[in-house]
Design an enzyme around this catalytic site. Structure first.
Site, PDB file in Angstrom:
ATOM      1  N   SER A 111       0.797  -1.220   0.000  1.00 18.85           N
ATOM      2  CA  SER A 111       0.000   0.000   0.000  1.00 18.85           C
ATOM      3  C   SER A 111       0.833   1.274   0.000  1.00 18.85           C
ATOM      4  O   SER A 111       1.447   1.608  -0.983  1.00 18.85           O
ATOM      5  CB  SER A 111      -0.956  -0.024   1.187  1.00 18.85           C
ATOM      6  OG  SER A 111      -1.770  -1.163   1.093  1.00 18.85           O
ATOM      7  N   LYS A 122      -1.061  -4.215  -3.122  1.00 16.03           N
ATOM      8  CA  LYS A 122      -2.337  -3.646  -2.690  1.00 16.03           C
ATOM      9  C   LYS A 122      -2.434  -2.215  -3.223  1.00 16.03           C
ATOM     10  O   LYS A 122      -1.827  -1.293  -2.695  1.00 16.03           O
ATOM     11  CB  LYS A 122      -2.481  -3.633  -1.179  1.00 16.03           C
ATOM     12  CG  LYS A 122      -3.820  -3.057  -0.722  1.00 16.03           C
ATOM     13  CD  LYS A 122      -3.941  -3.056   0.787  1.00 16.03           C
ATOM     14  CE  LYS A 122      -5.264  -2.444   1.204  1.00 16.03           C
ATOM     15  NZ  LYS A 122      -5.367  -1.007   0.839  1.00 16.03           N
ATOM     16  N   ASP A 138       9.337   5.585 -10.721  1.00 14.78           N
ATOM     17  CA  ASP A 138       8.877   6.255 -11.942  1.00 14.78           C
ATOM     18  C   ASP A 138       9.595   7.579 -12.171  1.00 14.78           C
ATOM     19  O   ASP A 138       9.856   7.967 -13.314  1.00 14.78           O
ATOM     20  CB  ASP A 138       7.369   6.508 -11.874  1.00 14.78           C
ATOM     21  CG  ASP A 138       6.556   5.261 -12.179  1.00 14.78           C
ATOM     22  OD1 ASP A 138       7.177   4.187 -12.372  1.00 14.78           O
ATOM     23  OD2 ASP A 138       5.318   5.352 -12.217  1.00 14.78           O
TER      24      ASP A 138
END
Length: 438
Positions: free
Chosen positions: A305, A330, A316
């Site tokens: 999470s 998740k 990224d």
């Protein structure tokens, strides 16, 4: 830094949360318009409502013991929520109070974050310095029995309720690891005081920050840790390890704040849902407290999470190298909606996406460099005969003392000596510094 005001689109009362310890809201979210619109598009399923009424009537008439209407209706609500997905749940007064305690960083229990898989309770991750971690419970273990009672078929709420209890009481969990033979672990319930952030200098120039869980003040604590390590080092760090292993998640806003300490611009995370106020975007504020030092982010199967948000954003944005093993996967957002009588719904309202538009749901973050957990066995170094041992050898033209056999100093044990993944992260940082000419 990002502040709670970034959640004004949720009327400042609903805190989006990621993972097992969840933030709570002071008032219900404004979901009524969306719900009304949905119900006007399709008529109520009368046949199903008749079936529900008939089942309730048959239970009241034929069940071996009398059952109160209130109990039947509350059980029906629990079933309605638990069958949506593993993370949605109906919270009674005790569950709601415990959820609020968990976000504050102190609560009673075993120190274990759990989920469900194939009808069994599965360990997402043990929390550092708790009975569960000290007993050797690992991420991925299946809890098949609690005090001898099978967990298969139980709801997550029921299983968690059984694992909680009075401080000092013992509880026996029957675990299955990697498909092996079941084994018992006996633990003593304790007050779980979770320290969200731990930090230290691994060695001169190289820092280490471990986030065990994302709590309300985690972003602030990471900022203090960065400042302290720079001060202790006496100058800018040469590299930093951000350890998110076995971090089950926590408050979304804190994850955003942590990423904001490491990047100067760009998107951090965004969410998508069916209702308008679930569409959120979080971007950097330009306050890079890390001073752009080389960064390695450690993750594993217990990273879930909020920790996946951090790892995915830094990956990224090309801010650091993600190392370890694939994370839990998740990628959903839960919102806590208080009801009357100190009850609440914990319901999945959105999915989150990394800056490049990746959904991590059921897939996880794949590390840039896979490094599996392993044990390091140090072998005795051989002593070789050296030039400095030769009688009449020439001295060093640049000065300095000779270094004959046995003159080397033994290195002091460091935290990474017993942690293969951390040792590899530190080695990578040193290599990056060599190649960049630092």
């Amino acid at each position: 830094m990002l502040h709670l005001s970034r959640l004004t689109s949720l009327a400042l009362t609903i805190a989006l949360v990621i993972g097992a310890p969840l933030a709570f809201a002071a008032e219900p979210a404004p979901l009524a318009p969306a719900a009304t619109a949905a119900t006007t598009k399709a008529p109520l399923p009368l046949d199903e409502l008749r079936t529900f009424a008939e089942v309730m009537d048959r239970i009241k008439a034929a069940y071996v013991e009398p059952v109160d209407d209130k109990v039947l209706l509350e059980n029906a609500i629990k079933g309605m929520l638990s069958n949506l997905d593993p993370h949605s749940a109906y919270l009674g007064p005790e569950d709601f109070a415990e959820l609020q305690e968990s976000t504050s960083g102190e609560f009673g229990g075993l120190g274990i974050e759990v989920g469900s898989e194939d009808g069994f309770v599965k360990v997402v991750s043990p929390i550092d310095d708790t009975p569960a971690s000290k007993a050797g419970i690992q991420a991925g273990d299946f809890i098949v029995k609690i005090n001898g009672q099978p967990t298969r078929g139980q709801s997550m709420t029921e299983a968690v309720d059984k694992m909680r209890g009075k401080i000092g009481q013992k509880i026996t969990l029957t675990l299955v690891r990697d498909g092996g033979t079941p084994f018992d672990v006996t633990l003593t319930r304790a007050v779980i005081q979770v320290k969200s952030v731990k930090s230290q200098l691994l060695e001169s120039g190289y820092g280490y920050i471990r986030i065990t869980q994302f709590q309300v003040k985690t972003g602030e604590e990471v900022a203090k840790a960065l400042a302290k390590m720079r001060k202790d080092n006496g100058k800018k760090l040469n590299g930093l390890v951000l350890d998110l292993r076995n971090n089950p998640g926590g408050v979304l806003q804190s994850a955003v704040e942590v990423v904001d300490h490491f990047i100067t611009k760009g998107l951090i995370v965004y969410t998508k849902g069916r209702i308008a106020n679930s569409e959120l975007r979080f971007s950097a504020t330009g306050n890079d407290l890390s001073e752009a030092v080389p960064l390695v982010v450690l993750i594993n199967g217990g990273s879930a999470s909020a920790s996946e948000i951090v790892a995915g954003a830094l990956q990224d944005q090309k801010r650091g190298v993600v190392m370890g093993t694939t994370s839990f996967g998740k990628g959903s957002v839960q919102t806590v909606l208080p009801l009357n009588n100190d009850r609440a719904l914990k319901i999945t309202t959105a999915l989150y996406f990394t800056p490049n538009g990746r959904s991590i749901q059921a897939q996880g973050i794949v590390p840039d460099i896979e490094v599996r957990k392993a044990k390091i066995t140090n072998e005795q170094d051989s002593e070789y005969f050296k030039e400095a041992d030769l009688q009449g050898h020439l001295g060093n033209g640049n000065g300095g003392a000779d270094k004959p056999t046995g003159s080397g100093t033994k290195a002091k044990p460091m935290p990474q000596d017993d942690d293969y993944q951390l040792a590899q992260a530190l080695s990578l940082l040193k290599g990056l510094n060599i190649t960049s000419g630092r």
